[in-house]
Design a protein around this motif. Structure first.
Motif, short mmCIF file in Angstrom:
data_model
loop_
_atom_site.label_atom_id
_atom_site.label_comp_id
_atom_site.label_asym_id
_atom_site.label_seq_id
_atom_site.Cartn_x
_atom_site.Cartn_y
_atom_site.Cartn_z
N UNK A 35 0.83 -1.20 0.00
CA UNK A 35 0.00 0.00 0.00
C UNK A 35 0.87 1.25 0.00
N UNK A 36 2.16 1.07 -0.19
CA UNK A 36 3.14 2.16 -0.10
C UNK A 36 3.07 2.86 1.25
N UNK A 56 -6.89 1.68 4.66
CA UNK A 56 -5.55 1.94 5.19
C UNK A 56 -5.49 1.50 6.65
N UNK A 57 -6.52 1.88 7.42
CA UNK A 57 -6.54 1.49 8.83
C UNK A 57 -6.56 -0.04 8.94
N UNK A 58 -7.42 -0.67 8.16
CA UNK A 58 -7.56 -2.13 8.26
C UNK A 58 -6.23 -2.82 7.95
N UNK A 59 -5.60 -2.40 6.85
CA UNK A 59 -4.35 -3.06 6.47
C UNK A 59 -3.26 -2.81 7.50
N UNK A 108 0.18 -4.84 12.00
CA UNK A 108 0.52 -4.86 13.41
C UNK A 108 0.19 -6.20 14.05
N UNK A 109 -0.96 -6.76 13.66
CA UNK A 109 -1.38 -8.04 14.21
C UNK A 109 -0.40 -9.16 13.85
N UNK A 110 0.09 -9.14 12.61
CA UNK A 110 1.04 -10.17 12.19
C UNK A 110 2.32 -10.07 13.02
#
Lengths: 510, 360
Positions: free
Chosen positions: B84-85, B244-247, B252-254
């Motif tokens: 997403x750059x 953007x927030x979701x990605x 962060x979750x990963x």
């Protein structure tokens, strides 16, 4: 240096240049005699800009040579070209907006004093302007200037560095009629003073007005060079396009159902100023409504409101009876509203993505391409292939990025993609701006096909000829208001021109 | 006489690009070897030692794999954001936050083993996402530069872990190194190995899943379009800020899950302290950069960097400073960047090409 000799000041012999395997120039000869305006005429993609970039040292030719005053020169940088007296003024200005005119003139110039005050720079700038005979306030900031004045700064910048040969790439594309006339006066003065000008354009009338000789390029090949005297528009047009068929449009009085209804829409622009005032418009199925107007009178904002990209203050937008006021872009697309945006590169495409990905950018959510979370790549490829074939988009492959395509091919792609989106309504914003004749005609016939298929089309264009050619009805916008609506039969050029200029009617002029 | 020139390529073949990146990394290694020579060391001997350290015994290979896991997890986080750059420089912090939450659950909760592991995984994943929540919202809705916000939160995460280790979760029994208490439940072993656990499956499965997402789902397509031109994506009807927030939360979750599986899956890592992440975020960042958006390349690159990392640890016992390894990282990153640029240009023999054109 052979001063004042009979030979050409600048000559190109057998220039060839290709990009990514596609030939942009093929064995082109060109010569510029001292003291002339030599027009380089051709459609977009004919190779005009490429040739001028070779002449100005921005590109290196694959084959051929450039001679200055009769001796071969190879430029590795633009500054070497300028040192040899060749200066280029680009279509898109390369000025630093937050800096002053004087500062821009001295930017990146060896002669600029190492240590100096703003006042000293302004004084130096003034001296050049007097020498050259072109005036712009040296203390003004670039952003404060009109487009025409900015262009003058570009010309001054090149001339101040000692350019004897000036290359102007589509200089009138951004100018008003008044500014164009002024530019032509400037060019006349320059050549009378012994300088030489290469004038690049695809506008036939301007070329006839300003040039001494004309060279026509078509698809990277030189068609001919001839004196301007005695040249005619039909002759040049034929040489330029190679095809003479004019697009034929029959206008109709349509009484289909209303597909797009805009009532009392008021909206603001990016600076939060009112850009649309109580706009009332409606477009029927199978009808083209043209919006005439000088750009900046609310057309951009109107298109954005209809595409779901801008909020309204009040008023309503209905598509086929459904209320889509302030609906997000996604919902607008789902209701079958296509939109050829004015800002093609900034908004209409993802330049770094492939032709294939761009072909479905606006309707990839539809069932044809989507199942559950998935995107059916096979269907996407098939659609893109069909689009490229039907739309005559020239590309080396579906995987090529759209950034590689020429402007005309990019717009062909957008037009056909939006035609696929537009089940009910199409908003076409400046759909042919900057396109060559052939691409423009193709985009126009795409719109006409859509119209004949029952789609309602809102055509926004600065080009009054286009509006009159295409529209079944014409609305005129001025300062965010609709100041008149005409059937095509009553759409009189003078009457519309007066309304576009902000006068209520012809009588008020007297 | 200048007979060569560079010509910019308009189209970039991804295989060619990958080749140039790898070549850049190799050139960097050669350069590193030269530095070693200059400082009076024998790079061939060092290379031999390094290879022997890895392949000479099973523990060597397993050591590399153990270090590859956290590196891959942080690399995946960075790589996803890069599609997403967006630059999530804070994967180290999210990694630590995930480990912090997992330790909190692990030492304070009492339940059967598998419940504990699930709870720890959930806590770690959630904590990683929470750690990037503010940078994500700030970036998506106010355009705040995520490079700075995510980077700064790394330091906060290190201090948080130090505080836990020295303060509220301190292991009273430890003397030498201040740590939290150790968690009792660890991930199941992979049969036939000495030290590997099913932690290894996580990065492999996630890499495969992301590859699939970008190959054949709408979400992947949308992310690529946002990366290419956010305004065009909005025009296409995509809710860009929300995406953007979701990605960013997923990245962060990963990384947070990475912290948890390192804690529960790597032998000897069951306690948390401020040195819990041995620059895994940095290594992951380099891996993501080398991979250039390819998830398969990322897995390969992750093992390579882990190999360097592990051999570096072994080489420390032979008198090489860990800083040399860090310096090598830096050189490799530059080499990759140069390779990436070089892939866009082609060296052309100007004269011969002109001649060829004339003869045709």
């Amino acid at each position: 240096m052979t001063e004042g000799s009979a030979g050409p000041a600048l000559e190109a012999r057998g220039i060839s240049k290709s990009f990514g395997g596609i030939s942009a120039l093929d064995g082109v000869d060109f010569d510029l005699i001292q003291g002339e305006v030599h027009a380089l005429l051709g459609e977009n993609g004919a190779g005009k800009t490429t040739l001028s970039n070779v002449l100005a040292g921005l590109y290196r030719a694959d084959a051929g040579e450039v001679l200055v005053d009769g001796s071969p020169r190879e430029f590795r940088t633009p500054s070497q070209a300028i040192a040899a007296g060749i200066g280029m003024v680009h279509q898109h200005f390369r000025l630093v907006e937050p800096m002053t005119v004087a500062e821009n003139l001295h930017l990146g110039w060896e002669d600029t004093p190492k240590v100096c005050t703003r006042r000293a720079l302004a004084a130096r700038a003034r001296r050049f302007m007097d020498e050259i005979g072109l005036q712009v306030d040296p203390t003004a900031y670039i952003w404060q200037l009109s487009v025409g004045e900015q262009q003058r700064v570009e010309i001054l910048r090149v001339l101040a560095r000692g350019a004897r040969i000036l290359i102007l790439d589509e200089p009138t594309a951004v100018l008003t009629a008044q500014e164009t006339t002024e530019l032509f006066d400037v060019l006349r003065r320059l050549v009378n003073g012994g300088r030489s000008v290469v004038f690049i354009s695809h506008k036939l009338k301007e070329v006839l007005d300003v040039s001494d000789r004309i060279t026509v390029l078509r698809r990277g090949v030189k068609e001919l060079t001839r004196p301007t005297e005695g040249a005619t528009i039909p002759e040049l047009a034929l040489l330029m396009t190679g095809e003479s068929d004019e697009i034929n449009v029959t206008h109709r009085k349509v009484d289909g159902k209303i597909a797009l209804e805009i009532s009392k829409v008021t909206a603001r622009n990016d600076r939060d100023l009112i850009a649309l005032r109580e706009v009332d418009l409606s477009v029927r199925e199978g009808e083209i409504l043209g919006i005439a107007g000088v750009s900046g009178n609310g057309q951009t904002e109107l298109a954005e409101v209809l595409a779901g990209m801008r909020m309204t203050d009040h008023g309503s937008v209905h598509v086929a009876g459904q209320d889509l006021t302030n609906a997000p872009a996604r919902v607008v697309i789902d209701h079958g509203v296509g939109h050829i945006p004015e800002d093609r590169i900034g908004m209409g495409m993802v330049l770094s993505a492939s032709v294939e990905d761009n072909a479905v950018l606006r309707h990839y959510r539809r069932e044809d391409f989507s199942t559950g979370f998935g995107l059916d790549r096979g269907a996407v490829t098939a659609f893109a292939e069909r689009l490229v074939n039907v739309g005559r988009v020239q590309t080396r492959s579906l995987d090529a990025t759209v950034g590689e395509l020429s402007g005309g091919n990019q717009q062909r792609l957008i037009a056909h993609r939006e035609a696929a989106v537009a089940d009910r309504v199409m908003i076409a914003s400046q759909p042919t701006r900057g396109l060559d004749v052939l691409a423009a005609q193709e985009v126009q016939s795409t719109l006409l096909d859509l119209r004949d298929g029952g789609c309602a089309i809102l055509l926004i264009s600065d080009d009054l000829d286009e509006i009159l050619l295409m529209s079944d009805r014409v609305a005129v916008m001025y300062e965010g208001k609709v100041v008149g609506v005409f059937d095509s039969a009553d759409a009189d050029r003078d009457k519309i021109g007066i309304l576009m200029g902000g006068h209520q009617d012809a009588d008020s002029l007297r | 006489m200048r007979s060569f020139r560079l010509e910019r390529q308009l189209d970039l073949d991804p295989r060619r690009a990958a080749l140039y990146r790898v070549a850049g990394a190799l050139c960097a290694l050669v350069l590193g070897a030269l530095v070693l020579v200059v400082t009076g060391r024998n790079p061939a001997w060092i290379l031999w030692q390094a290879l022997d350290a890895i392949f000479g015994r099973q523990r060597g290979i397993e050591g590399v794999v153990l270090r590859a896991i956290p590196i891959l997890m942080t690399a995946l986080a960075v790589a996803l954001s890069l599609r997403m750059r967006i630059w999530n420089i804070g994967s180290d912090g999210q990694f630590l936050a995930g480990a912090f939450a997992a330790v909190g659950v692990g030492i304070n909760l009492d339940a059967p083993g598998w419940v504990m592991l699930l709870a720890m995984a959930a806590a770690g994943t959630l904590a990683g996402a929470v750690w990037i929540l503010i940078p994500a919202l700030a970036r998506a809705y106010w355009g705040v530069n995520e490079i700075i916000t995510t980077l700064l939160l790394n330091f906060v995460a290190v201090q948080l872990c130090a505080w836990a280790a020295l303060g509220f979760w301190r292991d009273e029994g430890a003397w030498a190194i201040q740590s939290t208490e150790a968690i009792k439940d660890t991930l199941p072993k992979i049969p036939g190995t000495e030290s590997l656990t099913i932690a290894l499956l996580f990065p492999l499965v996630i890499a495969g899943a992301l590859w699939w997402v970008f190959r054949s789902t709408r979400a992947g397509y949308e992310i690529d379009m946002i990366g290419g031109n956010p305004k065009a994506a909005a025009f296409a009807g995509i809710n860009v800020p929300r995406r953007v927030v979701a990605v960013m939360l997923v990245t962060g979750a990963i990384a947070g899950l990475g912290g948890m599986i390192h804690l529960a899956g790597s032998p000897g890592a069951q306690q948390l302290n401020s040195g819990f992440s041995a620059q895994y975020g940095l290594s992951g960042f380099i891996v993501a950069a080398i991979a250039g958006g390819s998830f398969l390349g990322l897995v390969v690159g992750g093992f390579l960097i882990a190999g360097m990392f592990f051999s570096g640890l072994v080489l420390q016992t032979r008198g090489l400073s860990v800083y040399i390894i860090l310096a090598l990282y830096g050189i490799i990153l530059i080499g990759v960047a140069v390779g990436e640029m070089a892939a866009r240009y082609r060296l052309v023999r100007a004269e011969s090409e002109v001649a060829a054109r004339r003869s045709t």
